[in-house]
Design a protein around this motif. Sequence first.
Motif, PDB file in Angstrom:
ATOM      1  N   ALA A 241      11.811   4.701   1.025  1.00 21.42           N
ATOM      2  CA  ALA A 241      11.294   5.234  -0.244  1.00 21.42           C
ATOM      3  C   ALA A 241       9.771   5.191  -0.164  1.00 21.42           C
ATOM      4  O   ALA A 241       9.195   4.224   0.343  1.00 21.42           O
ATOM      5  CB  ALA A 241      11.786   4.402  -1.418  1.00 21.42           C
ATOM      6  N   ILE A 242       9.137   6.232  -0.658  1.00 22.20           N
ATOM      7  CA  ILE A 242       7.680   6.285  -0.681  1.00 22.20           C
ATOM      8  C   ILE A 242       7.251   6.390  -2.133  1.00 22.20           C
ATOM      9  O   ILE A 242       7.731   7.246  -2.875  1.00 22.20           O
ATOM     10  CB  ILE A 242       7.152   7.471   0.143  1.00 22.20           C
ATOM     11  CG1 ILE A 242       7.581   7.321   1.608  1.00 22.20           C
ATOM     12  CG2 ILE A 242       5.631   7.559   0.028  1.00 22.20           C
ATOM     13  CD1 ILE A 242       7.201   8.472   2.497  1.00 22.20           C
ATOM     14  N   ARG A 243       6.362   5.489  -2.511  1.00 19.31           N
ATOM     15  CA  ARG A 243       5.844   5.435  -3.877  1.00 19.31           C
ATOM     16  C   ARG A 243       4.335   5.545  -3.828  1.00 19.31           C
ATOM     17  O   ARG A 243       3.710   4.950  -2.951  1.00 19.31           O
ATOM     18  CB  ARG A 243       6.207   4.080  -4.489  1.00 19.31           C
ATOM     19  CG  ARG A 243       7.007   4.137  -5.750  1.00 19.31           C
ATOM     20  CD  ARG A 243       7.245   2.777  -6.392  1.00 19.31           C
ATOM     21  NE  ARG A 243       6.165   1.829  -6.196  1.00 19.31           N
ATOM     22  CZ  ARG A 243       6.290   0.672  -5.550  1.00 19.31           C
ATOM     23  NH1 ARG A 243       7.428   0.297  -5.061  1.00 19.31           N
ATOM     24  NH2 ARG A 243       5.264  -0.131  -5.429  1.00 19.31           N
ATOM     25  N   GLY A 244       3.768   6.272  -4.756  1.00 19.26           N
ATOM     26  CA  GLY A 244       2.313   6.318  -4.846  1.00 19.26           C
ATOM     27  C   GLY A 244       1.762   7.713  -4.632  1.00 19.26           C
ATOM     28  O   GLY A 244       2.439   8.713  -4.874  1.00 19.26           O
TER      29      GLY A 244
ATOM     30  N   PRO B 128      -1.644  -1.078  -3.964  1.00 14.99           N
ATOM     31  CA  PRO B 128      -1.840  -0.107  -2.886  1.00 14.99           C
ATOM     32  C   PRO B 128      -1.835   1.314  -3.438  1.00 14.99           C
ATOM     33  O   PRO B 128      -1.250   1.565  -4.494  1.00 14.99           O
ATOM     34  CB  PRO B 128      -0.624  -0.342  -1.988  1.00 14.99           C
ATOM     35  CG  PRO B 128       0.435  -0.798  -2.940  1.00 14.99           C
ATOM     36  CD  PRO B 128      -0.295  -1.632  -3.963  1.00 14.99           C
ATOM     37  N   GLN B 129      -2.487   2.224  -2.724  1.00 13.56           N
ATOM     38  CA  GLN B 129      -2.471   3.619  -3.160  1.00 13.56           C
ATOM     39  C   GLN B 129      -1.128   4.274  -2.852  1.00 13.56           C
ATOM     40  O   GLN B 129      -0.746   5.221  -3.518  1.00 13.56           O
ATOM     41  CB  GLN B 129      -3.647   4.366  -2.544  1.00 13.56           C
ATOM     42  CG  GLN B 129      -4.951   3.956  -3.239  1.00 13.56           C
ATOM     43  CD  GLN B 129      -6.172   4.207  -2.395  1.00 13.56           C
ATOM     44  OE1 GLN B 129      -6.427   3.477  -1.461  1.00 13.56           O
ATOM     45  NE2 GLN B 129      -6.909   5.240  -2.728  1.00 13.56           N
ATOM     46  N   PHE B 130      -0.436   3.755  -1.829  1.00 11.40           N
ATOM     47  CA  PHE B 130       0.949   4.146  -1.610  1.00 11.40           C
ATOM     48  C   PHE B 130       1.676   3.035  -0.876  1.00 11.40           C
ATOM     49  O   PHE B 130       1.064   2.187  -0.236  1.00 11.40           O
ATOM     50  CB  PHE B 130       1.087   5.495  -0.876  1.00 11.40           C
ATOM     51  CG  PHE B 130       0.728   5.491   0.582  1.00 11.40           C
ATOM     52  CD1 PHE B 130       1.654   5.122   1.554  1.00 11.40           C
ATOM     53  CD2 PHE B 130      -0.532   5.890   0.992  1.00 11.40           C
ATOM     54  CE1 PHE B 130       1.328   5.145   2.898  1.00 11.40           C
ATOM     55  CE2 PHE B 130      -0.860   5.919   2.332  1.00 11.40           C
ATOM     56  CZ  PHE B 130       0.064   5.538   3.289  1.00 11.40           C
ATOM     57  N   THR B 131       3.001   3.054  -1.017  1.00 11.52           N
ATOM     58  CA  THR B 131       3.858   2.061  -0.370  1.00 11.52           C
ATOM     59  C   THR B 131       5.031   2.769   0.288  1.00 11.52           C
ATOM     60  O   THR B 131       5.666   3.632  -0.329  1.00 11.52           O
ATOM     61  CB  THR B 131       4.407   1.050  -1.405  1.00 11.52           C
ATOM     62  OG1 THR B 131       3.313   0.406  -2.042  1.00 11.52           O
ATOM     63  CG2 THR B 131       5.294   0.009  -0.746  1.00 11.52           C
ATOM     64  N   MET B 132       5.293   2.400   1.534  1.00 11.43           N
ATOM     65  CA  MET B 132       6.503   2.845   2.224  1.00 11.43           C
ATOM     66  C   MET B 132       7.432   1.643   2.256  1.00 11.43           C
ATOM     67  O   MET B 132       7.073   0.605   2.803  1.00 11.43           O
ATOM     68  CB  MET B 132       6.190   3.307   3.645  1.00 11.43           C
ATOM     69  CG  MET B 132       5.439   4.608   3.687  1.00 11.43           C
ATOM     70  SD  MET B 132       5.354   5.303   5.351  1.00 11.43           S
ATOM     71  CE  MET B 132       3.952   4.425   5.985  1.00 11.43           C
TER      72      MET B 132
END
Length: 126
Positions: free
Chosen positions: A100-103, A65-69
């Motif tokens: 946490a938010i990654r990406g 994914p381009q980002f993950t919550m």
Amino acid sequence: MLKFKLLLWGLTKLLQRAINNNPACAKYVRGKALTFQIQTLGGIGRHFTIQNGGIRSTAGLTQSPQFTMTFRDAAKGFAILSAKDGKEAFLGALHKEDLAIRGDFVEVMWFQGLTEYLQPAQKKAH
């Protein structure tokens, strides 16, 4: 856990309705290609794809994914995602490390803009 899963599924339906019924929302997603996911630390979640002017989602996680919550657990995820004061709930959750938010944060901000189309129209004072 079931409430969290239903909320994520419902989010897809609400976004689809916004895209179909609100020309400004349809314009916002036009030309966008984005895959992101919302999940718990335990790996329960859903991934979403915005492409060709529409949105679809699939239960489960995707590899890139381009980002993950990521929420601490399903109960926290449900509480935060369904909070009436969404922005405050998100900021509080980030501060407390319940989220946490990654990406790609640019894409996270774009998604935040998309969720604005889910807000009920404000009545104008006369």
